[in-house]
Design a protein around this motif. Sequence first.
Motif, PDB file in Angstrom:
ATOM      1  N   GLU A 202       0.882  -1.137  -0.080  1.00 32.83           N
ATOM      2  CA  GLU A 202      -0.024   0.180   0.060  1.00 32.83           C
ATOM      3  C   GLU A 202       0.931   1.132   0.024  1.00 32.83           C
ATOM      4  OE1 GLU A 202      -3.707   0.231   1.068  1.00 32.83           O
ATOM      5  OE2 GLU A 202      -3.639  -1.511  -0.045  1.00 32.83           O
ATOM      6  N   LYS A 203       2.302   1.141  -0.016  1.00 32.63           N
ATOM      7  CA  LYS A 203       3.034   2.124   0.269  1.00 32.63           C
ATOM      8  C   LYS A 203       2.705   3.300   1.357  1.00 32.63           C
ATOM      9  CE  LYS A 203       5.353   1.965  -4.470  1.00 32.63           C
ATOM     10  NZ  LYS A 203       5.050   0.497  -4.536  1.00 32.63           N
ATOM     11  N   VAL A 204       2.538   2.641   2.599  1.00 32.11           N
ATOM     12  CA  VAL A 204       2.200   3.483   3.708  1.00 32.11           C
ATOM     13  C   VAL A 204       3.101   3.415   4.855  1.00 32.11           C
ATOM     14  CG1 VAL A 204      -0.076   3.989   3.398  1.00 32.11           C
ATOM     15  CG2 VAL A 204       0.299   1.991   4.561  1.00 32.11           C
ATOM     16  N   ASP A 205       3.481   4.288   5.722  1.00 30.13           N
ATOM     17  CA  ASP A 205       4.461   3.856   6.826  1.00 30.13           C
ATOM     18  C   ASP A 205       3.939   2.904   7.902  1.00 30.13           C
ATOM     19  OD1 ASP A 205       6.547   5.962   5.764  1.00 30.13           O
ATOM     20  OD2 ASP A 205       5.483   7.443   7.516  1.00 30.13           O
ATOM     21  N   LEU A 206       4.873   2.225   8.344  1.00 32.64           N
ATOM     22  CA  LEU A 206       4.398   1.033   9.281  1.00 32.64           C
ATOM     23  C   LEU A 206       4.578   1.920  10.763  1.00 32.64           C
ATOM     24  CD1 LEU A 206       3.366  -1.671   9.798  1.00 32.64           C
ATOM     25  CD2 LEU A 206       5.660  -2.499   9.578  1.00 32.64           C
ATOM     26  N   TRP A 207       3.542   1.876  11.440  1.00 31.07           N
ATOM     27  CA  TRP A 207       3.868   2.227  13.081  1.00 31.07           C
ATOM     28  C   TRP A 207       3.653   0.891  14.008  1.00 31.07           C
ATOM     29  CZ3 TRP A 207       1.763   7.586  14.488  1.00 31.07           C
ATOM     30  CH2 TRP A 207       1.883   8.604  13.612  1.00 31.07           C
ATOM     31  N   PHE A 208       4.223   0.743  15.142  1.00 33.64           N
ATOM     32  CA  PHE A 208       4.065  -0.304  15.987  1.00 33.64           C
ATOM     33  C   PHE A 208       4.304   0.403  17.251  1.00 33.64           C
ATOM     34  CE2 PHE A 208       5.456  -4.314  18.064  1.00 33.64           C
ATOM     35  CZ  PHE A 208       4.044  -4.805  18.284  1.00 33.64           C
ATOM     36  N   GLY A 209       3.485  -0.062  18.443  1.00 31.84           N
ATOM     37  CA  GLY A 209       3.710   0.510  19.725  1.00 31.84           C
ATOM     38  C   GLY A 209       3.332  -0.701  20.552  1.00 31.84           C
ATOM     39  N   THR A 210       4.103  -0.612  21.914  1.00 31.10           N
ATOM     40  CA  THR A 210       3.883  -1.485  22.744  1.00 31.10           C
ATOM     41  C   THR A 210       4.030  -0.856  24.165  1.00 31.10           C
ATOM     42  OG1 THR A 210       6.081  -2.608  23.228  1.00 31.10           O
ATOM     43  CG2 THR A 210       4.843  -3.516  21.405  1.00 31.10           C
ATOM     44  N   LYS A 211       4.110  -1.375  25.322  1.00 33.87           N
ATOM     45  CA  LYS A 211       4.399  -0.895  26.479  1.00 33.87           C
ATOM     46  C   LYS A 211       5.607  -1.392  27.093  1.00 33.87           C
ATOM     47  CE  LYS A 211       2.854   2.170  29.672  1.00 33.87           C
ATOM     48  NZ  LYS A 211       2.735   3.680  29.398  1.00 33.87           N
ATOM     49  N   ASP A 212       6.634  -1.289  26.302  1.00 40.58           N
ATOM     50  CA  ASP A 212       7.712  -2.013  26.737  1.00 40.58           C
ATOM     51  C   ASP A 212       8.534  -1.487  27.911  1.00 40.58           C
ATOM     52  OD1 ASP A 212       8.549   0.011  25.141  1.00 40.58           O
ATOM     53  OD2 ASP A 212      10.399  -0.788  24.319  1.00 40.58           O
ATOM     54  N   THR A 213       8.354  -0.285  28.183  1.00 42.77           N
ATOM     55  CA  THR A 213       9.040   0.403  29.331  1.00 42.77           C
ATOM     56  C   THR A 213       8.438  -0.403  30.709  1.00 42.77           C
ATOM     57  OG1 THR A 213       7.122   1.950  29.448  1.00 42.77           O
ATOM     58  CG2 THR A 213       9.281   2.698  28.557  1.00 42.77           C
ATOM     59  N   ILE A 214       7.364  -0.968  30.534  1.00 46.40           N
ATOM     60  CA  ILE A 214       6.691  -1.439  31.682  1.00 46.40           C
ATOM     61  C   ILE A 214       6.775  -3.035  31.826  1.00 46.40           C
ATOM     62  CG2 ILE A 214       4.401  -1.976  33.122  1.00 46.40           C
ATOM     63  CD1 ILE A 214       5.613   0.999  33.381  1.00 46.40           C
ATOM     64  N   GLU A 231      14.083  -4.671   9.952  1.00 42.16           N
ATOM     65  CA  GLU A 231      15.312  -4.473   9.703  1.00 42.16           C
ATOM     66  C   GLU A 231      15.949  -5.344   8.465  1.00 42.16           C
ATOM     67  OE1 GLU A 231      18.133  -3.098  12.003  1.00 42.16           O
ATOM     68  OE2 GLU A 231      19.331  -3.211  10.226  1.00 42.16           O
ATOM     69  N   LYS A 232      15.234  -6.399   8.219  1.00 31.92           N
ATOM     70  CA  LYS A 232      15.429  -7.436   7.002  1.00 31.92           C
ATOM     71  C   LYS A 232      14.899  -6.884   5.654  1.00 31.92           C
ATOM     72  CE  LYS A 232      14.804 -11.627   9.580  1.00 31.92           C
ATOM     73  NZ  LYS A 232      13.858 -12.756   9.670  1.00 31.92           N
ATOM     74  N   SER A 233      13.708  -5.903   5.966  1.00 31.64           N
ATOM     75  CA  SER A 233      13.065  -5.247   4.941  1.00 31.64           C
ATOM     76  C   SER A 233      13.372  -3.824   4.777  1.00 31.64           C
ATOM     77  CB  SER A 233      11.617  -5.253   4.897  1.00 31.64           C
ATOM     78  OG  SER A 233      11.205  -6.563   5.424  1.00 31.64           O
ATOM     79  N   GLY A 234      14.594  -3.462   5.340  1.00 34.55           N
ATOM     80  CA  GLY A 234      15.001  -2.092   5.290  1.00 34.55           C
ATOM     81  C   GLY A 234      15.115  -1.479   3.800  1.00 34.55           C
ATOM     82  N   ASP A 235      15.822  -2.429   2.776  1.00 34.84           N
ATOM     83  CA  ASP A 235      15.922  -1.735   1.375  1.00 34.84           C
ATOM     84  C   ASP A 235      14.404  -1.645   0.804  1.00 34.84           C
ATOM     85  OD1 ASP A 235      18.761  -1.799   1.960  1.00 34.84           O
ATOM     86  OD2 ASP A 235      19.073  -3.895   0.855  1.00 34.84           O
ATOM     87  N   ALA A 236      13.848  -2.771   0.983  1.00 37.67           N
ATOM     88  CA  ALA A 236      12.459  -2.551   0.415  1.00 37.67           C
ATOM     89  C   ALA A 236      11.532  -1.187   0.932  1.00 37.67           C
ATOM     90  CB  ALA A 236      11.592  -3.866   0.853  1.00 37.67           C
ATOM     91  N   PHE A 237      11.800  -1.081   2.263  1.00 36.92           N
ATOM     92  CA  PHE A 237      11.076   0.370   2.868  1.00 36.92           C
ATOM     93  C   PHE A 237      11.618   1.421   2.215  1.00 36.92           C
ATOM     94  CE2 PHE A 237       8.491  -0.335   6.482  1.00 36.92           C
ATOM     95  CZ  PHE A 237       8.358  -1.742   6.580  1.00 36.92           C
ATOM     96  N   THR A 238      13.099   1.523   1.969  1.00 38.79           N
ATOM     97  CA  THR A 238      13.653   2.487   1.210  1.00 38.79           C
ATOM     98  C   THR A 238      13.058   2.761  -0.264  1.00 38.79           C
ATOM     99  OG1 THR A 238      15.668   2.240   2.638  1.00 38.79           O
ATOM    100  CG2 THR A 238      15.915   3.717   0.888  1.00 38.79           C
ATOM    101  N   ALA A 239      12.963   1.589  -0.819  1.00 42.38           N
ATOM    102  CA  ALA A 239      12.867   1.529  -2.181  1.00 42.38           C
ATOM    103  C   ALA A 239      11.200   1.966  -2.516  1.00 42.38           C
ATOM    104  CB  ALA A 239      12.844   0.267  -3.164  1.00 42.38           C
ATOM    105  N   ALA A 240      10.433   1.830  -1.443  1.00 47.40           N
ATOM    106  CA  ALA A 240       8.861   2.068  -1.347  1.00 47.40           C
ATOM    107  C   ALA A 240       8.764   3.417  -0.914  1.00 47.40           C
ATOM    108  CB  ALA A 240       8.123   1.132  -0.749  1.00 47.40           C
ATOM    109  N   GLY A 241       9.582   4.159  -0.454  1.00 51.56           N
ATOM    110  CA  GLY A 241       9.658   5.423   0.199  1.00 51.56           C
ATOM    111  C   GLY A 241       8.782   5.653   1.381  1.00 51.56           C
ATOM    112  N   ILE A 242       8.785   4.351   2.138  1.00 54.54           N
ATOM    113  CA  ILE A 242       8.150   4.456   3.457  1.00 54.54           C
ATOM    114  C   ILE A 242       9.093   4.076   4.813  1.00 54.54           C
ATOM    115  CG2 ILE A 242       5.954   3.952   2.255  1.00 54.54           C
ATOM    116  CD1 ILE A 242       6.519   0.656   3.465  1.00 54.54           C
ATOM    117  N   ARG A 243       8.638   4.293   5.880  1.00 44.21           N
ATOM    118  CA  ARG A 243       9.517   3.879   7.033  1.00 44.21           C
ATOM    119  C   ARG A 243       8.939   3.084   7.937  1.00 44.21           C
ATOM    120  NH1 ARG A 243      10.680   8.433  11.101  1.00 44.21           N
ATOM    121  NH2 ARG A 243       8.544   9.577  11.288  1.00 44.21           N
ATOM    122  N   TYR A 244       9.676   2.456   8.817  1.00 48.65           N
ATOM    123  CA  TYR A 244       9.387   1.826  10.075  1.00 48.65           C
ATOM    124  C   TYR A 244       9.451   2.719  11.130  1.00 48.65           C
ATOM    125  CZ  TYR A 244       8.878  -1.259  13.755  1.00 48.65           C
ATOM    126  OH  TYR A 244       8.331  -1.973  15.045  1.00 48.65           O
TER     127      TYR A 244
END
Length: 403
Positions: A202-214, A231-244
Amino acid sequence: MALIKVKTPLVEMDGDEMARIIWHFIREKLIIPHLELDIRYYDLGIKHRDDTDDRVTVESANAIKELGVGVKCATITPNAARVREYGLKQQWKSPNGTIRSILDGTVFRKPIIMKNIPPAVRSWKKPIIIGRHAYGDIYKNVELVVEGPGIAEIVFTPEGGGEKKVVRIHDFRGKGVIMGMHNTEKSVRSFARACINYALSEKVDLWFGTKDTISKQYHGFFRDVFAEEAEKSGDAFTAAGIRYRYLLIDDAVAQVVKSDGGMLWACMNYDGDVMSDMVATGFGSLGLMTSVLVSPDGKYEFEAAHGTVVRHYYEHLKGNATSTNSVASIFAWTGALAKRGELDNTPDVVRFARVLEQVVTETVESGTMTKDLMLIAEPRVSKYACTEEFIDAVAERLKKRLG
Ligand code: NAP
Ligand code: MG
């Protein structure tokens, strides 16, 4: 008008109540007149599931496995009252649960945006897609009410011997309650992969959140697995112009609300359950929310996010006119057809799906809409269309556009 040919058969899963009524209108008025389409039809209506001891649900899921793309109408998940209402042999399991476990997929929910249906959150301009992890945590927990003083522990016994691990939960001095939950690396990893694939397609940024401080270990585990896969998909993200983007879950909620949308928000099971209802309501109506189940090996099942709209169905049975929104169900069909066209490499089919979506959007934006939307439309409209009127208006526009 020449019919547009769909190469591979499409799996259709019929459903229940008001959703089934709009489903048939859509198929007969918007799809069949324009396509040369081989439909593999499975009737998941509650009576037929009962008659086949629910085998039809399993068969339909296997058909999606074989053919790759299906479209599903909303179905009843029976509770005790439904067993009495429909005289069922037993309280059959949720069809969506059965299909999900056969396809082992992740569900993504995406709102449909219309210019004259302003979201409750003013900054939202683009869809916020929610990907919900659908295994484990509190949905597969064990719980215990403790009646008095005593010690609660977590015990892990390795298979084939080895040292037991014991962690103290709490030293109870009185009545209390305990819960034990789990997840598996396999499930978290396949969820992460599904979200990454969907974000890339879909060429959209990927967000992920947890409560890892607790929760340094449990939530930390999710964070680490996600980070490794991203990390493994880093190049694919760059190519698609999106970020994690990784955030603390409470920060994620705040950032999503302040944003203009346009991201895939990957959520742990409970967060996804809660936040998908918040996002759906924020965008206007359940009638504008679509949903797609994507399996790790690239099979797709499209549906509307809403249920069978039972209150409207009872009105319909009394002979009263209804105004049920069919937009999400139409978009389930267009989503499935566009994916079918993409996989078959038949651009005509993709184009048909996109034209139908445009026509639906234009119909609503020109002021023809069902009652749920009329109540929130801006500028205001003075009357609403009933269920069939809306679909007829779309059919009319579609005919003109294609002809
Ligand atoms: P629902 O069908 O989602 O409807 C709840 C309420 O939301 C409706 O009464 C209506 O509000 C509004 N609404 C939902 N969809 C609408 C639409 N397309 N157009 C206009 N208004 C819409 O939930 P339910 O009636 O509580 O559940 C009925 C059955 O659906 C249950 O048996 C449940 O098991 C099943 N279900 C199936 C699925 C699925 O197959 N994916 C998902 C959820 C629920 P107003 O009454 O205020 O007009
Ligand atoms: Mg929920």
